[in-house]
Structures are given as C-alpha cells and as structure tokens.
Design a protein around this motif. Structure first.
Motif, PDB file in Angstrom:
ATOM      1  N   PRO A 112      70.704  -6.445  37.092  1.00  0.00           N
ATOM      2  CA  PRO A 112      69.825  -7.219  37.976  1.00  0.00           C
ATOM      3  C   PRO A 112      70.621  -8.335  38.653  1.00  0.00           C
ATOM      4  CG  PRO A 112      68.708  -6.744  35.918  1.00  0.00           C
ATOM      5  CD  PRO A 112      70.144  -6.303  35.744  1.00  0.00           C
ATOM      6  N   GLY A 113      70.312  -8.563  39.922  1.00  0.00           N
ATOM      7  CA  GLY A 113      71.027  -9.559  40.708  1.00  0.00           C
ATOM      8  C   GLY A 113      72.147  -8.966  41.545  1.00  0.00           C
ATOM      9  N   ARG A 114      72.537  -7.720  41.241  1.00  0.00           N
ATOM     10  CA  ARG A 114      73.614  -7.073  41.992  1.00  0.00           C
ATOM     11  C   ARG A 114      73.142  -6.715  43.397  1.00  0.00           C
ATOM     12  NH1 ARG A 114      75.945  -1.155  40.567  1.00  0.00           N
ATOM     13  NH2 ARG A 114      76.852  -0.768  42.598  1.00  0.00           N
ATOM     14  N   GLU A 115      74.000  -6.952  44.355  1.00  0.00           N
ATOM     15  CA  GLU A 115      73.726  -6.556  45.742  1.00  0.00           C
ATOM     16  C   GLU A 115      74.196  -5.110  45.920  1.00  0.00           C
ATOM     17  OE1 GLU A 115      72.451  -8.502  48.340  1.00  0.00           O
ATOM     18  OE2 GLU A 115      72.071 -10.087  46.881  1.00  0.00           O
ATOM     19  N   VAL A 116      73.358  -4.282  46.536  1.00  0.00           N
ATOM     20  CA  VAL A 116      73.751  -2.914  46.847  1.00  0.00           C
ATOM     21  C   VAL A 116      73.549  -2.672  48.342  1.00  0.00           C
ATOM     22  CG1 VAL A 116      73.283  -1.980  44.551  1.00  0.00           C
ATOM     23  CG2 VAL A 116      71.462  -1.987  46.241  1.00  0.00           C
ATOM     24  N   ALA A 117      74.419  -1.869  48.906  1.00  0.00           N
ATOM     25  CA  ALA A 117      74.328  -1.522  50.324  1.00  0.00           C
ATOM     26  C   ALA A 117      73.667  -0.157  50.461  1.00  0.00           C
ATOM     27  CB  ALA A 117      75.720  -1.477  50.939  1.00  0.00           C
ATOM     28  N   THR A 166      68.895  -6.471  46.810  1.00  0.00           N
ATOM     29  CA  THR A 166      69.291  -7.062  45.536  1.00  0.00           C
ATOM     30  C   THR A 166      68.497  -6.399  44.414  1.00  0.00           C
ATOM     31  OG1 THR A 166      69.656  -9.173  46.641  1.00  0.00           O
ATOM     32  CG2 THR A 166      69.472  -9.224  44.241  1.00  0.00           C
ATOM     33  N   VAL A 167      69.195  -5.927  43.393  1.00  0.00           N
ATOM     34  CA  VAL A 167      68.528  -5.295  42.255  1.00  0.00           C
ATOM     35  C   VAL A 167      67.677  -6.350  41.550  1.00  0.00           C
ATOM     36  CG1 VAL A 167      68.844  -4.122  40.047  1.00  0.00           C
ATOM     37  CG2 VAL A 167      70.359  -3.588  41.977  1.00  0.00           C
ATOM     38  N   GLU A 168      66.384  -6.071  41.455  1.00  0.00           N
ATOM     39  CA  GLU A 168      65.439  -6.993  40.813  1.00  0.00           C
ATOM     40  C   GLU A 168      65.237  -6.650  39.341  1.00  0.00           C
ATOM     41  OE1 GLU A 168      63.360  -9.668  42.022  1.00  0.00           O
ATOM     42  OE2 GLU A 168      64.906  -9.662  43.577  1.00  0.00           O
ATOM     43  N   ALA A 169      65.148  -5.367  39.043  1.00  0.00           N
ATOM     44  CA  ALA A 169      64.861  -4.923  37.677  1.00  0.00           C
ATOM     45  C   ALA A 169      65.405  -3.519  37.477  1.00  0.00           C
ATOM     46  CB  ALA A 169      63.350  -4.933  37.425  1.00  0.00           C
ATOM     47  N   VAL A 170      65.624  -3.165  36.218  1.00  0.00           N
ATOM     48  CA  VAL A 170      66.004  -1.802  35.858  1.00  0.00           C
ATOM     49  C   VAL A 170      64.979  -1.281  34.852  1.00  0.00           C
ATOM     50  CG1 VAL A 170      68.460  -2.152  36.319  1.00  0.00           C
ATOM     51  CG2 VAL A 170      67.566  -2.549  34.023  1.00  0.00           C
ATOM     52  N   ASN A 171      64.918   0.014  34.715  1.00  0.00           N
ATOM     53  CA  ASN A 171      63.968   0.641  33.799  1.00  0.00           C
ATOM     54  C   ASN A 171      64.525   0.558  32.375  1.00  0.00           C
ATOM     55  OD1 ASN A 171      62.259   2.283  32.348  1.00  0.00           O
ATOM     56  ND2 ASN A 171      62.194   3.906  33.883  1.00  0.00           N
ATOM     57  N   PRO A 172      64.002  -0.334  31.538  1.00  0.00           N
ATOM     58  CA  PRO A 172      64.545  -0.509  30.199  1.00  0.00           C
ATOM     59  C   PRO A 172      64.347   0.711  29.301  1.00  0.00           C
ATOM     60  CG  PRO A 172      62.491  -1.722  30.409  1.00  0.00           C
ATOM     61  CD  PRO A 172      62.831  -1.179  31.776  1.00  0.00           C
ATOM     62  N   ARG A 173      63.375   1.549  29.610  1.00  0.00           N
ATOM     63  CA  ARG A 173      63.095   2.724  28.771  1.00  0.00           C
ATOM     64  C   ARG A 173      64.189   3.778  28.846  1.00  0.00           C
ATOM     65  NH1 ARG A 173      57.200   4.829  29.774  1.00  0.00           N
ATOM     66  NH2 ARG A 173      57.845   6.172  28.042  1.00  0.00           N
ATOM     67  N   LEU A 174      64.957   3.799  29.952  1.00  0.00           N
ATOM     68  CA  LEU A 174      65.964   4.852  30.115  1.00  0.00           C
ATOM     69  C   LEU A 174      67.114   4.734  29.122  1.00  0.00           C
ATOM     70  CD1 LEU A 174      66.189   5.341  33.977  1.00  0.00           C
ATOM     71  CD2 LEU A 174      64.813   6.584  32.302  1.00  0.00           C
ATOM     72  N   ALA A 175      67.346   3.544  28.586  1.00  0.00           N
ATOM     73  CA  ALA A 175      68.424   3.386  27.597  1.00  0.00           C
ATOM     74  C   ALA A 175      68.154   4.245  26.367  1.00  0.00           C
ATOM     75  CB  ALA A 175      68.560   1.920  27.200  1.00  0.00           C
ATOM     76  N   ASP A 176      66.919   4.260  25.904  1.00  0.00           N
ATOM     77  CA  ASP A 176      66.553   5.030  24.714  1.00  0.00           C
ATOM     78  C   ASP A 176      65.921   6.373  25.031  1.00  0.00           C
ATOM     79  OD1 ASP A 176      67.442   3.009  22.958  1.00  0.00           O
ATOM     80  OD2 ASP A 176      65.526   1.945  23.171  1.00  0.00           O
ATOM     81  N   GLU A 177      65.400   6.519  26.250  1.00  0.00           N
ATOM     82  CA  GLU A 177      64.696   7.739  26.633  1.00  0.00           C
ATOM     83  C   GLU A 177      65.185   8.273  27.980  1.00  0.00           C
ATOM     84  OE1 GLU A 177      60.249   7.579  25.816  1.00  0.00           O
ATOM     85  OE2 GLU A 177      60.743   5.434  25.902  1.00  0.00           O
ATOM     86  N   PRO A 178      66.474   8.619  28.094  1.00  0.00           N
ATOM     87  CA  PRO A 178      66.957   9.112  29.398  1.00  0.00           C
ATOM     88  C   PRO A 178      66.246  10.381  29.858  1.00  0.00           C
ATOM     89  CG  PRO A 178      68.587   9.498  27.682  1.00  0.00           C
ATOM     90  CD  PRO A 178      67.518   8.636  27.079  1.00  0.00           C
ATOM     91  N   ALA A 179      65.648  11.133  28.948  1.00  0.00           N
ATOM     92  CA  ALA A 179      64.938  12.363  29.313  1.00  0.00           C
ATOM     93  C   ALA A 179      63.704  12.088  30.171  1.00  0.00           C
ATOM     94  CB  ALA A 179      64.550  13.146  28.060  1.00  0.00           C
ATOM     95  N   LEU A 180      63.277  10.822  30.279  1.00  0.00           N
ATOM     96  CA  LEU A 180      62.172  10.505  31.189  1.00  0.00           C
ATOM     97  C   LEU A 180      62.508  10.908  32.616  1.00  0.00           C
ATOM     98  CD1 LEU A 180      61.095   6.954  29.930  1.00  0.00           C
ATOM     99  CD2 LEU A 180      59.718   9.051  29.865  1.00  0.00           C
ATOM    100  N   VAL A 181      63.785  10.907  32.946  1.00  0.00           N
ATOM    101  CA  VAL A 181      64.209  11.339  34.285  1.00  0.00           C
ATOM    102  C   VAL A 181      63.822  12.797  34.500  1.00  0.00           C
ATOM    103  CG1 VAL A 181      66.204  11.691  35.797  1.00  0.00           C
ATOM    104  CG2 VAL A 181      66.072   9.645  34.359  1.00  0.00           C
TER     105      VAL A 181
END
Length: 122
Positions: free
Chosen positions: A41-46, A70-85
């Motif tokens: 979060p906070g990272r600038e992306v083009a 600017t990245v505001e948030a990331v999905n915290p569930r993906l760390a433990d549950e990448p299969a949600l993708v």
C-alpha cells in the motif's frame, strides 16, 4: 463500472477507487494458484506497469495495472487463501485497490461485451 485489459486484468471502479483482479479466463489458463505477491500500500503504479505477481502450479505471471494510481489496499485473504483467485476471480479473489491518478486512462479498456468477444477470438 467493470473494465478489462487485453492482458486479462479487470478493474471495478467506484468513484476514484479501482479494485483490480484477473479474469476467469486468466485463472483458467494459469491453473491452480498457489501464491500471490501483492504490491505494498502506498506504492505508485503506472498504467500497464507491473503491479503484482501470481504463481500457479504451471507458471508465474505478472499482473499489470489497468490504470495508474496509488495502491490503497491489498486483499489480505490471498496470503492464506491464494485459491480464491481460482474460485472467485471477479469477487473475493481481487488483488489490490488503487486510487486512480487519471480516470481518463480507463477509456481505452474493454467493457464486458468487448472483452467476451476478444476472448472468443483467442
């Protein structure tokens, strides 16, 4: 508003925030997702720049930003549950949200009908 890139990312826009993930087509091509490397979060992306990495049993693939901001948030569930993708790519399997720098960058993205026609031609 839901828009798509030719690289099979989607962005759902509400106000000046966009939530980003990959399409059902992309997750099918990847196979079982085992790890997601998300931006800080906070990272600038083009627009079009590498923003995240998704790893599956088949390969690792970069996820590109459909718009700059600017990245505001990331999905915290993906760390433990990448299969949600795989199980919910357009919902709970989202990757990150960003505050859009320029909403006009969304103008070149495809709507659902155009994306479906694009995928049908692959």
């Amino acid at each position: 508003m839901l828009r798509f890139t030719q690289d099979h990312e989607w962005i759902r826009v509400e106000g000046d925030l966009g939530t980003v993930g990959i399409t059902p087509y992309a997750q099918e091509q990847l196979g079982d997702v085992v790890f997601v490397d998300l931006p800080e979060p906070g990272r600038e992306v083009a627009k079009g720049g590498e923003a995240a990495v998704v790893e599956s049993v088949k390969a690792a693939s970069e996820i590109y930003a459909p718009a700059g901001g600017t990245v505001e948030a990331v999905n915290p569930r993906l760390a433990d549950e990448p299969a949600l993708v795989n199980t919910d790519p357009l919902g709970d399997g989202w990757f990150f949200s960003l505050r859009l720098a320029d909403a006009a960058e969304l103008d070149g993205l495809m709507d659902q009908a155009a994306y479906d026609a694009f995928v049908a031609g692959l």
